[in-house]
Design a protein around this motif. Sequence first.
Motif: not given
Lengths: 219, 219, 219
Positions: C83-109
């Motif tokens: 995540g540190m090394a590919l920060q620029r790539l992941f920043s561009r993927l931000n909508p995807l990461i917000i989506g994955l994160d929303a599923v992740t919260i649900g999964l952890f819950g």
Amino acid sequence: MSTPLFVTPLWLDLTAVGIGAIQGAMFAGRMKDRRIDLLGVALIGIVVGLGGGLLRDLLINQLPAAMASNWYLPVATGAALLGMALQRLFSRLNPLIIGLDAVTIGLFGAIGVTKALAYGVPEVPAAFVGIISAVGGSILRDMMLNLPIALMHVGSLYAVAAGVGSALLVILATLRVPITIAGISCVILTAVIRLLSVRFGWSLPEQRAIGSWPRWRRG
Amino acid sequence: MSTPLFVTPLWLDLTAVGIGAIQGAMFAGRMKDRRIDLLGVALIGIVVGLGGGLLRDLLINQLPAAMASNWYLPVATGAALLGMALQRLFSRLNPLIIGLDAVTIGLFGAIGVTKALAYGVPEVPAAFVGIISAVGGSILRDMMLNLPIALMHVGSLYAVAAGVGSALLVILATLRVPITIAGISCVILTAVIRLLSVRFGWSLPEQRAIGSWPRWRRG
Amino acid sequence: MSTPLFVTPLWLDLTAVGIGAIQGAMFAGRMKDRRIDLLGVALIGIVVGLGGGLLRDLLINQLPAAMASNWYLPVATGAALLGMALQRLFSRLNPLIIGLDAVTIGLFGAIGVTKALAYGVPEVPAAFVGIISAVGGSILRDMMLNLPIALMHVGSLYAVAAGVGSALLVILATLRVPITIAGISCVILTAVIRLLSVRFGWSLPEQRAIGSWPRWRRG
């Protein structure tokens, strides 16, 4: 040592949790510069009301009491939101709340010490568990609000009151005094020291290296 | 895996706790701008001296060692108050203390790894438990003093030394090297890396995204 | 209540941990003013990816999952450094990461609630364990980075989404709905609330004492 638990009725335990949560909410309410939302207030209430018992049970490696009953979390949350809504009322009742809080510290300390003793923790760490039960909520509150931890700084004797009360309880338990008498003695001694220190502004001296002690200074 | 515990005599364990507590008190003593009282100093001493072992036992879900004996808490408290009072003396002994501390990190790491292995924790998390045992006290200290956590920032290799030593111990234990030899190797390697990094100012590189690496930049 | 565990395959659990760790590293990457080194980034990744599960298992007094397998720590560390090394790539993927994160919260819950129920924790604290599983990583991150805890402040509904999803799962489990259906319902509801709140900027009201409510104000 198989010390019996200083059993407090559930309603008393929940009252103590509620008083803690109200204080937490009032504390959060004074931080006008931060935009704390309803959830933040509930969280601070839960932390202040339940944090001491949580740290206690982590230290003695037992399931936290709040995880073993449906009552603790709703009481802490409800009390915190009530404390937020009725802030003006509770501010006017401040002397009453300081009094109730002093009893609450003693109560948490007594429950902590006897629970630790009952699970086989030796005398010295049992007294430590009592202190952490009493003051853990305020430590966690300050860590979560990103504030310097109040009880590490010069101020009135919060943890000292809990420590003296806890030590008394350990001594009485070792002397085989009935646990109810020992527990009530702990609550009274803790509350009295706390209230006297608030009344007369007692505090511990600030940290000082020997070389900087006035009596050691040469003209 | 039924790795035997790397048993350290109680006096050695308590010496390590005492060295940690003295350092905690000296650290608190440098914060002149905050009015930390005697209790605050004792608390920081307890946190630095006992915090690593506490986090270790929380991670492996065992009763914390400091809760199973009357010795740990008085030693940590006493050493912290001594460290506060004799601050000038200890400041002059600083090279000695840095040396003792390097050995202490190694010792905490070795105890942490073998305790985790003995309770059935697999190799990788066992090495992690070793690192947390070694550096947990300083993490908790910074969180309680409301400071940025020192070891996350560019500086000399504190956690890395513990990590390399812990990894060596896990490898040796897997190869069935006798635990005393494995444990002592861990202590020596950790202490040497730590001391060399202090001596030569070694540090880890600061975080960097690939796009900002100098070699990737175009005129 | 002997609720069966909502079993997630290990790869799914590790994916959720990795997504958390990447987000932690990206968060740390935005703090340019602090000199966080590689170890600091790895530590934040571990804390964000594994912190929720760690707090969950501390609350229910079980050995943390990350301590029982060799996979969790390397995945969290590797994902954080990636995540540190590919920060620029992941920043561009931000909508995807917000989506994955929303599923992740649900999964952890969902994992948190069912694990708590499976170990005999009653309904209300079980839902609380679900919330802490979902948001614990971000709480610990803010405490370690010495920041105000994000979720206590006015902002989009992170913990509320986890809370509603966890409550639904507790209710469905009490009604004896099969645990897979109940768990998936929890994940979907949590993710939908989270995403809608990001999309429409929903937030909880700021704390307010009754006396200061606008409708109570007089001219």
